[in-house]
Write a protein that holds these residues in place. Structure first.
Motif, short mmCIF file in Angstrom:
data_model
loop_
_atom_site.label_atom_id
_atom_site.label_comp_id
_atom_site.label_asym_id
_atom_site.label_seq_id
_atom_site.Cartn_x
_atom_site.Cartn_y
_atom_site.Cartn_z
N LEU A 23 0.80 -1.22 0.00
CA LEU A 23 0.00 0.00 0.00
C LEU A 23 0.84 1.28 0.00
O LEU A 23 0.50 2.24 -0.67
CB LEU A 23 -0.94 0.01 1.20
CG LEU A 23 -2.05 -1.03 1.20
CD1 LEU A 23 -2.84 -0.95 2.50
CD2 LEU A 23 -2.97 -0.82 0.01
N LEU A 24 1.91 1.30 0.77
CA LEU A 24 2.62 2.55 0.98
C LEU A 24 3.84 2.74 0.09
O LEU A 24 4.15 3.87 -0.29
CB LEU A 24 3.03 2.68 2.45
CG LEU A 24 1.85 2.73 3.42
CD1 LEU A 24 2.34 2.82 4.85
CD2 LEU A 24 0.94 3.90 3.11
N LEU A 57 3.94 10.10 16.85
CA LEU A 57 3.17 9.22 15.97
C LEU A 57 3.89 9.01 14.63
O LEU A 57 3.86 7.91 14.06
CB LEU A 57 1.77 9.79 15.75
CG LEU A 57 0.77 8.90 15.06
CD1 LEU A 57 0.61 7.58 15.82
CD2 LEU A 57 -0.56 9.59 14.94
N GLY A 58 4.53 10.05 14.13
CA GLY A 58 5.33 9.94 12.91
C GLY A 58 6.51 9.00 13.09
O GLY A 58 6.81 8.17 12.23
N ILE A 62 7.16 5.40 11.13
CA ILE A 62 8.40 5.08 10.42
C ILE A 62 9.01 3.80 10.98
O ILE A 62 9.44 2.92 10.23
CB ILE A 62 9.40 6.25 10.52
CG1 ILE A 62 8.86 7.44 9.74
CG2 ILE A 62 10.78 5.84 10.01
CD1 ILE A 62 9.63 8.72 9.98
N PHE A 63 9.02 3.66 12.29
CA PHE A 63 9.57 2.45 12.91
C PHE A 63 8.76 1.22 12.52
O PHE A 63 9.32 0.18 12.18
CB PHE A 63 9.59 2.60 14.44
CG PHE A 63 10.03 1.36 15.14
CD1 PHE A 63 11.34 0.94 15.09
CD2 PHE A 63 9.11 0.59 15.84
CE1 PHE A 63 11.75 -0.21 15.73
CE2 PHE A 63 9.50 -0.57 16.48
CZ PHE A 63 10.83 -0.98 16.43
N VAL A 111 16.99 3.02 16.84
CA VAL A 111 18.04 3.98 17.21
C VAL A 111 17.99 5.19 16.28
O VAL A 111 18.05 6.34 16.73
CB VAL A 111 19.43 3.31 17.18
CG1 VAL A 111 20.54 4.33 17.27
CG2 VAL A 111 19.53 2.30 18.30
N LEU A 112 17.86 4.95 14.99
CA LEU A 112 17.83 6.07 14.03
C LEU A 112 16.56 6.91 14.18
O LEU A 112 16.63 8.14 14.07
CB LEU A 112 17.92 5.53 12.61
CG LEU A 112 19.26 4.90 12.23
CD1 LEU A 112 19.22 4.32 10.84
CD2 LEU A 112 20.39 5.92 12.35
#
Length: 117
Positions: A23-24, A57-58, A62-63, A111-112
């Motif tokens: 989807l993304l 939330l962003g 991403i995680f 970590v990133l």
């Protein structure tokens, strides 16, 4: 954890990663690979993107994308080695490589993501 209990969890991570990837990733490739470079869509300002990515939330999104994508890869690669190359006799080493790599990649992603200002 026994193999019987672990297998459904691995299939769940595989499925979730596959759905998110399906989807993304095409949308992101279209936006960042075609629409923004060709000027079809004006990209957001750097400060706006940084505000979205810096929000908890962003960061979690991403995680999750990174982690689920890694576990999707691990499960698919494991079964490619099992069924495609017929090397089932290396079960423990394949599992350690595939899922260990996904876990290490998830830790690196965490970590990133936590280092985003």
């Amino acid at each position: 954890m026994s193999r019987q209990r672990l297998e459904p969890v691995l299939w769940l991570l595989f499925s979730a990663g596959g759905v998110l990837a399906a989807l993304l990733i095409p949308a992101a490739l279209f936006l960042f690979g075609i629409a923004f470079p060709l000027g079809w869509i004006e990209p957001a300002a750097h400060a706006s993107v940084l505000a979205i990515v810096g929000h908890p939330l962003g960061r979690l999104t991403i995680f999750a994308l990174c982690t689920l994508g890694l576990f999707h890869w691990a499960h698919r690669f494991r079964y490619t080695l099992y069924d495609g190359l017929q090397i089932k006799h290396l079960n423990e080493m394949i599992n350690a490589f595939c899922y260990g790599g996904a876990i290490i990649g998830s830790v690196v992603a965490a970590v990133l993501v936590l280092q985003i200002p």
